[in-house]
Design a protein around this motif. Structure first.
Motif, short mmCIF file in Angstrom:
data_model
loop_
_atom_site.label_atom_id
_atom_site.label_comp_id
_atom_site.label_asym_id
_atom_site.label_seq_id
_atom_site.Cartn_x
_atom_site.Cartn_y
_atom_site.Cartn_z
N SER A 6 0.82 -1.17 0.09
CA SER A 6 0.08 0.00 -0.10
C SER A 6 0.92 1.39 -0.16
O SER A 6 0.33 2.29 -0.26
N PRO A 49 1.84 6.76 -0.86
CA PRO A 49 1.03 5.66 -0.74
C PRO A 49 1.03 4.90 -2.66
O PRO A 49 1.51 5.71 -3.40
N GLU A 69 -10.59 9.31 -1.77
CA GLU A 69 -11.28 8.42 -0.67
C GLU A 69 -10.50 7.17 -0.16
O GLU A 69 -10.58 7.09 1.29
N ASP A 70 -9.75 6.36 -0.80
CA ASP A 70 -9.07 5.73 -0.50
C ASP A 70 -7.81 6.01 0.35
O ASP A 70 -7.20 5.27 0.99
N LEU A 71 -7.41 7.34 -0.06
CA LEU A 71 -6.26 7.63 0.85
C LEU A 71 -6.68 8.37 2.12
O LEU A 71 -5.62 8.82 2.80
N ARG A 72 -7.73 8.34 2.44
CA ARG A 72 -8.31 9.21 3.76
C ARG A 72 -7.60 8.73 4.83
O ARG A 72 -7.45 9.51 6.00
N SER A 73 -7.26 7.34 4.85
CA SER A 73 -6.44 6.92 5.96
C SER A 73 -5.13 7.70 6.38
O SER A 73 -4.65 7.51 7.68
N TYR A 74 -4.66 8.23 5.26
CA TYR A 74 -3.30 8.70 5.60
C TYR A 74 -3.44 10.13 6.35
O TYR A 74 -2.41 10.61 6.79
N ALA A 76 -5.72 9.90 9.10
CA ALA A 76 -6.24 9.59 10.51
C ALA A 76 -5.78 10.29 11.48
O ALA A 76 -4.47 10.48 11.30
N THR A 79 -3.51 13.40 11.39
CA THR A 79 -2.44 13.23 10.74
C THR A 79 -2.12 14.51 9.85
O THR A 79 -3.02 14.73 8.95
N PHE A 100 -9.17 16.99 3.65
CA PHE A 100 -8.74 16.24 4.74
C PHE A 100 -7.79 16.87 5.50
O PHE A 100 -7.52 16.26 6.90
#
Length: 248
Positions: A6, A49, A69-74, A76, A79, A100
């Protein structure tokens, strides 16, 4: 470099400054190796990513909004990043990620030849180019012969990106028609500073429009430089990164 399917990471997670790098079409996180090493030497922790459809990652919904949206976790748990850099396809993706960002930290955004507008003709041209490249992936030696300013490492990483690209991800170009993302520049948060580095139009047949005269956007054309700015002139990117306040 630490690498997973990832993402790739360089430097220490405890570094005082952080960078997020968003690659372009048919590339991968590893393609940032050269600029990442320069950033680590400047004291950054670097995260890159792998986008959906790249580096063995598969998807079905390749709309820019869904890839973002798939990159939103970066982002979290609040951050944040001092610097975010996007190349080509990474341009509209970086602009889509701005909501974000925390509102309290200044962020420098650097867009390298961002693909913000493409006509149907250019979409067809780019689609055929990618399909042709995938039908016979060129060797590092062929890339070196065509691009004498690239290092051998860059040429190898270019080949690797093509080899790991999911052919089905060509839908990125088809699912985002009409391709028009300039409007994202109209809602830049006040804590974000954007610089656009643009290749010499004589050496770039892939893009139709680059933001030369947009309010609150600093744009620079790099004479004699092609689309792969991070390979050909990495120090132009580094020059746009502000020094930490303690060094000013």
């Amino acid at each position: 470099m630490h690498m997973t399917i990832s993402a790739s990471q360089w430097g220490s997670p405890t570094a005082s400054r952080r960078v997020l790098l968003i690659h372009g079409l048919t590339m991968s996180s590893q393609s940032w190796e050269g600029i990442a090493q320069l950033l680590v030497a400047d004291g950054f922790f670097v995260v890159a990513p792998n986008l959906l459809g790249h580096a063995w990652r598969q998807g079905a919904d390749y709309r820019i909004s869904n890839i973002a949206e798939d990159l939103r976790s970066y982002f979290a748990m609040g951050t944040s990043y001092d610097v975010i850099i996007g190349h080509s396809l990474g341009g509209p993706l970086v602009l889509s990620l701005l909501p974000f960002l925390p509102k309290t930290q200044e962020t420098t955004v650097i867009l390298l030849d961002p693909a913000l507008e493409l006509t149907e003709e250019k979409i067809k041209l780019n689609t055929q180019f990618v399909l042709d490249e995938m039908s016979r992936i060129r060797t590092p030696e062929e890339h070196m012969a065509e691009n004498p300013t690239w290092s051998r490492r860059d040429c190898i990483l270019r080949v690797l990106g093509m080899a790991m690209y999911d052919r089905a991800a060509i839908e990125i170009l088809r699912q985002n028609t009409p391709w028009s993302f300039t409007g994202l520049l109209k809602s830049i948060p006040p804590n974000v500073k954007i610089t656009v580095l643009i290749s010499d139009p004589k050496f770039n047949p892939f893009l139709d429009y680059v933001p030369l005269e947009v309010e609150n956007v600093n744009s620079k054309v790099l004479t004699g430089i092609g689309h792969w700015i991070q390979y050909e002139l990495p120090h132009a990117i580094m020059d746009e990164i502000p020094l930490p306040r303690a060094k000013l």
